[in-house]
Design a protein around this motif. Structure first.
Motif, mmCIF file in Angstrom:
data_model
loop_
_atom_site.group_PDB
_atom_site.id
_atom_site.type_symbol
_atom_site.label_atom_id
_atom_site.label_comp_id
_atom_site.label_asym_id
_atom_site.label_seq_id
_atom_site.Cartn_x
_atom_site.Cartn_y
_atom_site.Cartn_z
ATOM 1 N N CYS A 1 0.683 -1.371 0.125
ATOM 2 C CA CYS A 1 0.125 0.104 0.000
ATOM 3 C C CYS A 1 0.809 1.292 0.010
ATOM 4 C CB CYS A 1 -0.773 0.082 1.229
ATOM 5 S SG CYS A 1 -1.535 -1.521 1.409
ATOM 6 N N ALA A 2 0.507 2.043 -0.822
ATOM 7 C CA ALA A 2 1.204 3.372 -0.978
ATOM 8 C C ALA A 2 0.729 4.199 0.067
ATOM 9 C CB ALA A 2 1.296 3.925 -2.409
ATOM 10 N N SER A 3 1.542 5.045 0.753
ATOM 11 C CA SER A 3 0.856 6.145 1.768
ATOM 12 C C SER A 3 0.812 7.418 1.004
ATOM 13 C CB SER A 3 1.814 5.909 3.163
ATOM 14 O OG SER A 3 1.883 4.985 3.619
ATOM 15 N N PHE A 4 1.691 7.695 0.130
ATOM 16 C CA PHE A 4 1.519 8.819 -0.492
ATOM 17 C C PHE A 4 2.592 8.721 -1.849
ATOM 18 C CE2 PHE A 4 5.342 9.575 2.050
ATOM 19 C CZ PHE A 4 6.102 10.300 1.277
ATOM 20 N N THR A 5 2.111 9.646 -2.943
ATOM 21 C CA THR A 5 2.546 9.762 -4.240
ATOM 22 C C THR A 5 2.784 11.011 -4.632
ATOM 23 O OG1 THR A 5 1.355 7.571 -4.604
ATOM 24 C CG2 THR A 5 2.278 8.819 -6.555
ATOM 25 N N ILE A 6 3.965 11.148 -5.076
ATOM 26 C CA ILE A 6 4.349 12.526 -5.730
ATOM 27 C C ILE A 6 4.436 12.379 -7.078
ATOM 28 C CG2 ILE A 6 6.081 14.398 -5.756
ATOM 29 C CD1 ILE A 6 6.199 14.112 -2.624
ATOM 30 N N THR A 7 4.121 13.245 -8.017
ATOM 31 C CA THR A 7 4.323 13.246 -9.302
ATOM 32 C C THR A 7 4.774 14.311 -9.914
ATOM 33 O OG1 THR A 7 2.390 11.384 -9.757
ATOM 34 C CG2 THR A 7 3.301 12.572 -11.740
ATOM 35 N N ILE A 8 5.869 14.459 -10.584
ATOM 36 C CA ILE A 8 6.392 15.534 -11.222
ATOM 37 C C ILE A 8 6.380 15.712 -12.801
ATOM 38 C CG2 ILE A 8 8.685 17.049 -11.558
ATOM 39 C CD1 ILE A 8 9.634 15.348 -8.765
ATOM 40 N N HIS A 9 5.788 16.431 -13.484
ATOM 41 C CA HIS A 9 5.679 16.827 -14.800
ATOM 42 C C HIS A 9 6.647 17.588 -15.395
ATOM 43 C CE1 HIS A 9 1.712 14.637 -14.531
ATOM 44 N NE2 HIS A 9 1.431 15.222 -13.381
ATOM 45 N N ALA A 10 6.825 17.439 -16.701
ATOM 46 C CA ALA A 10 7.941 18.270 -17.473
ATOM 47 C C ALA A 10 7.692 19.799 -17.500
ATOM 48 C CB ALA A 10 7.793 17.753 -18.770
ATOM 49 N N ASP A 11 6.400 20.213 -17.172
ATOM 50 C CA ASP A 11 5.921 21.541 -17.119
ATOM 51 C C ASP A 11 6.225 21.993 -15.484
ATOM 52 O OD1 ASP A 11 4.050 20.239 -15.871
ATOM 53 O OD2 ASP A 11 2.357 21.203 -17.147
ATOM 54 N N ARG A 12 6.694 21.497 -14.924
ATOM 55 C CA ARG A 12 7.288 21.468 -13.314
ATOM 56 C C ARG A 12 5.949 21.445 -12.531
ATOM 57 N NH1 ARG A 12 9.692 27.027 -14.482
ATOM 58 N NH2 ARG A 12 8.520 27.453 -12.235
ATOM 59 N N LYS A 13 4.923 20.959 -13.044
ATOM 60 C CA LYS A 13 3.779 20.857 -12.103
ATOM 61 C C LYS A 13 3.879 19.690 -11.378
ATOM 62 C CE LYS A 13 0.967 24.238 -14.070
ATOM 63 N NZ LYS A 13 1.437 25.321 -13.822
ATOM 64 N N LEU A 14 3.504 19.681 -9.873
ATOM 65 C CA LEU A 14 3.405 18.580 -9.123
ATOM 66 C C LEU A 14 2.269 18.244 -8.830
ATOM 67 C CD1 LEU A 14 6.113 20.077 -6.383
ATOM 68 C CD2 LEU A 14 6.474 18.567 -8.365
ATOM 69 N N GLU A 15 2.023 16.856 -8.423
ATOM 70 C CA GLU A 15 0.653 16.286 -7.922
ATOM 71 C C GLU A 15 1.246 15.690 -6.410
ATOM 72 O OE1 GLU A 15 -0.993 13.940 -10.725
ATOM 73 O OE2 GLU A 15 -1.117 15.470 -12.262
ATOM 74 N N TYR A 16 0.586 15.721 -5.741
ATOM 75 C CA TYR A 16 0.783 14.934 -4.225
ATOM 76 C C TYR A 16 -0.680 14.500 -3.921
ATOM 77 C CZ TYR A 16 1.751 14.769 0.727
ATOM 78 O OH TYR A 16 2.027 14.467 2.047
ATOM 79 N N GLN A 17 -0.486 13.080 -3.703
ATOM 80 C CA GLN A 17 -1.810 12.207 -3.389
ATOM 81 C C GLN A 17 -1.309 11.542 -2.172
ATOM 82 O OE1 GLN A 17 -3.659 9.917 -6.012
ATOM 83 N NE2 GLN A 17 -3.025 11.073 -7.861
ATOM 84 N N VAL A 18 -2.534 11.650 -1.173
ATOM 85 C CA VAL A 18 -2.120 11.056 0.277
ATOM 86 C C VAL A 18 -3.326 10.180 0.953
ATOM 87 C CG1 VAL A 18 -1.533 11.533 2.642
ATOM 88 C CG2 VAL A 18 -0.907 13.323 0.678
ATOM 89 N N GLY A 19 -3.197 9.188 1.316
ATOM 90 C CA GLY A 19 -4.083 8.463 2.000
ATOM 91 C C GLY A 19 -5.247 7.907 1.196
#
Length: 180
Positions: free
Chosen positions: A54-72
């Motif tokens: 089970c992932a507790s959190f995920t961070i995604t980085i895109h080429a346009d410098r946008k970040l996504e953070y998913q928790v729980g």
């Protein structure tokens, strides 16, 4: 000198092999020495941190410098149980941090990495790394213990720090005050 999971193994079924490292200080830590960087830049880099299933959190980085953070969002998410933080958040990475992550990604040569790594002890965290780069290349790595290589471990560390270094905005409740 340290023990590593042999390339092309599936973790615990193969005995670790002794590896001698030539290390240099780059990217704020020790990483393997390499003479050439031929890897293209990533277009999407995603790391999930958690325990085995089970992932507790995920961070995604895109080429346009946008970040996504998913928790729980997974069942049994220990991160949510302890921090009461849950949701999807977004931010934008400053250009200096983004460039450091790009250069480190290129430096670790993802084409040369194994698909799976594992430490020899139990109760360790797991990182799942997915990177899209070049002309449609994708690499998926499961890393039980988060110790794949010196460079990959540094990449995990820099990405995990983004949780507290960024000013995150809720995607689900866009009018709320920033999380951090």
């Amino acid at each position: 000198m340290h023990h590593v999971t042999p390339p092309q193994s599936d973790g615990f079924s193969s005995p670790p092999v002794l590896q001698i490292d030539t290390l240099v200080h780059r990217f704020g830590d020790l990483v393997e020495y390499t003479t050439s960087i031929a890897t293209p830049r990533f277009s999407r880099l995603e790391v999930s941190f958690g325990f085995d299933c089970c992932a507790s959190f995920t961070i995604t980085i895109h080429a346009d410098r946008k970040l996504e953070y998913q928790v729980g969002y997974t069942s049994g998410s220990e991160y949510y149980l302890f921090n009461r933080e849950r949701g999807k958040f977004q931010s934008e990475l400053d250009s200096a941090q983004f460039e450091q992550l790009q250069q480190l990604f290129q430096y670790i040569k993802p084409d040369k990495l194994a698909k799976s790594y594992a430490v020899s002890w139990t109760d360790a965290g797991t990182a799942w790394l997915t990177a899209e780069y070049g002309n449609g290349k994708v690499v998926h790595i499961k890393d039980y213990g988060e110790r794949a290589t010196w460079g990959v471990s540094r990449l995990y560390e820099l990405i995990a720090r983004l949780r507290t270094q960024q000013r995150w905005y809720s995607v689900e409740h866009p009018y709320d005050v920033p999380v951090r």
